[in-house]
Every structure is written in C-alpha cells, then in structure tokens.
Design a protein around this motif. Structure first.
Motif, short mmCIF file in Angstrom:
data_model
loop_
_atom_site.label_atom_id
_atom_site.label_comp_id
_atom_site.label_asym_id
_atom_site.label_seq_id
_atom_site.Cartn_x
_atom_site.Cartn_y
_atom_site.Cartn_z
N LYS A 1 34.87 70.65 24.36
CA LYS A 1 34.49 71.39 25.55
C LYS A 1 34.38 70.43 26.73
CE LYS A 1 32.35 75.25 24.08
NZ LYS A 1 31.19 75.70 23.31
N SER A 2 33.78 69.26 26.49
CA SER A 2 33.55 68.32 27.59
C SER A 2 34.86 67.75 28.14
CB SER A 2 32.62 67.20 27.14
OG SER A 2 33.31 66.35 26.25
N VAL A 3 35.92 67.68 27.31
CA VAL A 3 37.21 67.19 27.84
C VAL A 3 38.17 68.35 28.09
CG1 VAL A 3 37.05 64.86 26.90
CG2 VAL A 3 38.02 66.66 25.49
N ARG A 4 37.66 69.57 28.05
CA ARG A 4 38.43 70.79 28.34
C ARG A 4 39.67 70.96 27.47
NH1 ARG A 4 37.96 72.31 34.49
NH2 ARG A 4 35.73 72.08 34.69
N LEU A 5 39.52 70.62 26.20
CA LEU A 5 40.62 70.86 25.25
C LEU A 5 40.17 71.90 24.23
CD1 LEU A 5 41.76 67.17 24.58
CD2 LEU A 5 43.01 68.91 25.85
N ASP A 6 39.36 72.84 24.70
CA ASP A 6 38.70 73.70 23.71
C ASP A 6 39.32 75.08 23.55
OD1 ASP A 6 37.83 74.28 26.28
OD2 ASP A 6 35.93 75.08 25.59
N ASP A 7 40.66 75.23 23.73
CA ASP A 7 41.18 76.57 23.45
C ASP A 7 41.15 76.82 21.93
OD1 ASP A 7 44.22 75.15 23.85
OD2 ASP A 7 43.98 76.60 22.22
N PRO A 8 41.15 78.09 21.52
CA PRO A 8 40.86 78.42 20.11
C PRO A 8 41.74 77.69 19.09
CG PRO A 8 40.90 80.41 21.43
CD PRO A 8 41.34 79.30 22.33
N LYS A 9 43.04 77.60 19.37
CA LYS A 9 43.92 76.95 18.40
C LYS A 9 43.61 75.46 18.27
CE LYS A 9 47.86 80.05 18.78
NZ LYS A 9 49.23 80.20 19.30
N MET B 1 47.75 69.82 20.75
CA MET B 1 47.78 71.28 20.70
C MET B 1 47.79 71.89 22.10
SD MET B 1 48.10 72.29 17.68
CE MET B 1 47.71 74.05 17.74
N LYS B 2 47.37 71.11 23.09
CA LYS B 2 47.20 71.67 24.43
C LYS B 2 48.34 71.29 25.38
CE LYS B 2 44.38 74.09 27.05
NZ LYS B 2 43.17 73.63 27.73
N ILE B 3 48.92 70.10 25.18
CA ILE B 3 49.93 69.60 26.09
C ILE B 3 51.04 70.63 26.36
CG2 ILE B 3 51.87 67.94 26.31
CD1 ILE B 3 50.13 65.92 24.85
N GLY B 4 51.37 70.80 27.61
CA GLY B 4 52.52 71.61 27.97
C GLY B 4 52.32 73.11 27.87
N ARG B 5 51.09 73.56 27.75
CA ARG B 5 50.88 75.00 27.87
C ARG B 5 49.50 75.25 28.46
NH1 ARG B 5 50.78 76.51 21.60
NH2 ARG B 5 48.91 75.42 20.99
N PRO C 1 38.34 59.61 18.63
CA PRO C 1 39.75 59.47 19.00
C PRO C 1 40.65 60.46 18.24
CG PRO C 1 39.02 57.58 17.71
CD PRO C 1 37.80 58.36 18.06
N GLY C 2 40.37 60.68 16.97
CA GLY C 2 41.19 61.61 16.18
C GLY C 2 41.13 63.02 16.74
N ALA C 3 39.93 63.47 17.08
CA ALA C 3 39.75 64.83 17.60
C ALA C 3 40.48 64.99 18.93
CB ALA C 3 38.26 65.13 17.77
N ILE C 4 40.40 63.96 19.78
CA ILE C 4 41.03 64.08 21.10
C ILE C 4 42.56 64.08 20.98
CG2 ILE C 4 41.33 62.90 23.32
CD1 ILE C 4 38.33 62.40 23.26
N VAL C 5 43.10 63.21 20.13
CA VAL C 5 44.56 63.18 19.91
C VAL C 5 45.02 64.55 19.41
CG1 VAL C 5 46.39 62.25 18.43
CG2 VAL C 5 44.73 60.70 19.49
#
Lengths: 228, 113
Positions: free
Chosen positions: A172-180, B104-108, B95-99
């Motif tokens: 959430k803090s790095v805004r990568l929290d979409d469900p998938k 999963m998020k890049i490009g959409r 680091p693993g969680a962020i990678v």
C-alpha cells in the motif's frame, strides 16, 4: 503408569492432533489473526509438553511418524490445484511467471546471502533457501539439500507470519496494491499463511495467492537442488 | 479411497525414479510432477482426486507438526542465532515483495476488473 503413557507412540499421535485442534480453536477465537496460525500453536504446545515431561524428540517421533507419513501423499496432491492454476494463468503466463520467479528468487537470494555473511553456518544457509516454499515441500527439500528439516519448518512459518503482516501495508505504501499484485506477492513471499491473509482481502487476492504459493513451491523444489 | 490410491501410486513412482536415477529432486516432488502430467494428458481432474484433495487439504498443517517439533533439538543453535535469523527473515521479504508486485503492475493502470 504415567511413564508408560509417555512412552506410548499412540499417545503422542493423539497429543499432536489435540494440539492442532486447540490451535484451530485459538485461531478462530482470536479472529483469524496472522500472528498465530493453528500450526504454530500446535508446534508450541507439543514442544512445551516435551520440555515439561522430559521426553526426547525420538520417542515423540515414534508416534509423530504416523502423521508425518502423510506428508508424501499430500505433496503429490499439490498437482491438483497446480493443474487448475495452469488454466487460470494462460492469459498472463509471462507476467505471472516472471513475477513469481524473480520475486521469489530475490527474497531467497537476499536471505541466503545475509545468512551466509552474518551467520556463516552452511546447514543454516541451506535451510534458509527453502524459506519461501510451503512447509510440506520445504521440509522435504531441505532434507535433500543437507539442511535441517525442523528449522526449515520454523523458517517457513515465521516467514509466513512476517509476510502476512508486512506485505499489505508495504505494498500500500508503495502503491503496488492492486488485487492481483497483492495476492500474488502474498503467495510468493508468505505461502500458506499469506494465502489465509489473502482470503480475507478478497476472492481475486485469494486465487492469485494460492496459485503463486503452489507455483513458487514447485519451481523452488525443482531448482534449489541444482543451485544450492 | 481411489484418490488416496492414486496419490500413493504416484508417490511410489516418484520415489522409485528418484532412487534409481539418484535424482537431486525429492521423490514426492517427482510424484507431483508425474501426476500433473497425467492430469494434463487426461484433460480434467478425476472426481476421486478432487474428493481426497478436499478431505486432506485442511489437515495439511497437522501432518507438518511432528517434523516441526524437531525444533526442540535445535535450542543451542536458536539461542545463538535466533535474533539474526528473525532479522534476516523480516528484511528479505521487502525486496522480494516489491519486485513481485512491481512486475504485476508494470505497464498497466489497474488490473482490478
């Protein structure tokens, strides 16, 4: 008579089942808290009883082996959900494969390097490499690698607890929290315990977490013996 | 019961392959991969297998407790390295969680559909 009971293998099998049942009740009573999955309570209770009675692990295992025996079939059984996930991931297989292999590779590499530099004990380093694999697989693989299977289980469970607690606020803090992304990350980094957390977050999170957990375990079980 | 029989069959096949070819991968994992190939060829999961899977899955943690209790034999090791191990496990997740999430998020924009 007490001494006789404490040396009866069936007693220890029964105690293990009882400890797990207590663990399930405690888990429910505390509102499914990620801090105390039933397996952790079960392990703590059995360990405490062993400490108090002074019974050693080998004696315990004469009864424990009845349950331990089921680990093999249960690992084979993972093929069933895996087969279903292969259908789900068809559409996005490249993205999912990359996320799972690079994500799990990163967390394991960081942990292994840290353990090597900081502790420098080979069995510990080997065991650390299985930390992101679901417990039944981790235990089996760490035996194969010359690690310590009892420690493997502890590492996996603690990693799962940490992951389930840390990952949702972190993403959430790095805004990568979409469900998938959330589901997949929980499955990769926190396996079964992360998946129970994902189930609370929503259906999509749960499905992606279960898939990620199974794929990570398979990938690592096949790769680790060649790499480590 | 047929489901359990199928699992044991693949487990034994996996163990046999593992020991005859001295493979580094555990026998149960080989058994799982064989079962996966079998399911892919067959094209669907037999009822007996989904049945046993539903029965055994909730019990999975129970089967792991005995080997995990072996932790009582590692007290010295834990006393010496416990804190370091906890720190390593907590730190290595980040680091693993962020990678993982970034890929999963890049490009959409938003995948919640």
């Amino acid at each position: 008579m007490l001494n006789e009971l404490l040396h009866m293998p069936l007693f220890w099998a029964m105690l293990t089942i009882a400890a797990f049942t207590v663990g399930q009740h405690v888990y429910r009573l505390l509102g499914n808290t990620a801090f105390l999955p039933p397996i952790l309570t079960g392990i703590i209770l059995v360990s405490v009883v062993l400490e108090v009675t002074g019974i050693n692990f080998d004696t315990y295992m004469e009864g424990g082996q009845y349950l331990h025996l089921m680990l093999g079939p249960v690992v084979v059984m993972l093929a069933v959900p895996l087969y279903q996930f292969i259908h789900v991931m068809k559409k996005e297989w490249l993205r999912i494969s990359l996320a799972i292999s690079l994500g799990s590779g990163t967390t394991v590499a960081v942990a292994v390097v840290m353990a090597h530099l900081w502790i420098g004990n080979d069995p510990i380093t080997m065991t650390m490499s299985t930390k992101s694999v679901t417990t039944p697989v981790a235990v089996t693989v760490s035996e194969q690698l010359g690690g310590i299977s009892a420690l493997a289980s502890a590492f996996v469970i603690i990693t799962g607890v940490f992951g389930a607690l840390m990952i949702p606020p972190l993403l959430k803090s790095v805004r990568l929290d979409d469900p998938k992304a959330m589901g997949l990350t929980l499955g990769v980094c926190a396996h079964a315990i992360g998946t129970s957390r994902a189930i609370e977050l929503g259906n999509q999170q749960a499905a992606y977490s279960a898939m990620a957990m199974t794929l990570t375990a398979t990938l690592h079980a096949v790769m680790l013996p060649w790499i480590m | 019961m047929t489901g359990l029989l199928v699992l044991l069959f693949f487990l034994i096949a996996g163990n046999l392959l593992q020991s005859s070819f001295a493979l580094p991968i555990p026998g149960s994992i080989i058994g799982m991969l064989l079962l996966l190939v079998f399911l892919m060829i067959r094209g669907r999961t037999p009822e007996s297998l989904s049945q046993i899977s539903k029965t055994l899955s909730p019990l999975l943690p129970l089967f792991i407790i005995p080997v995990s209790v072996g932790i009582v034999t590692q007290k010295e090791l834990l006393a010496e390295n416990g804190i370091a191990l906890l720190v390593i496990m907590a730190v290595s997740i980040v680091p693993g969680a962020i990678v993982c999430a970034a890929i999963m998020k890049i490009g959409r924009k938003n995948s919640a559909e």
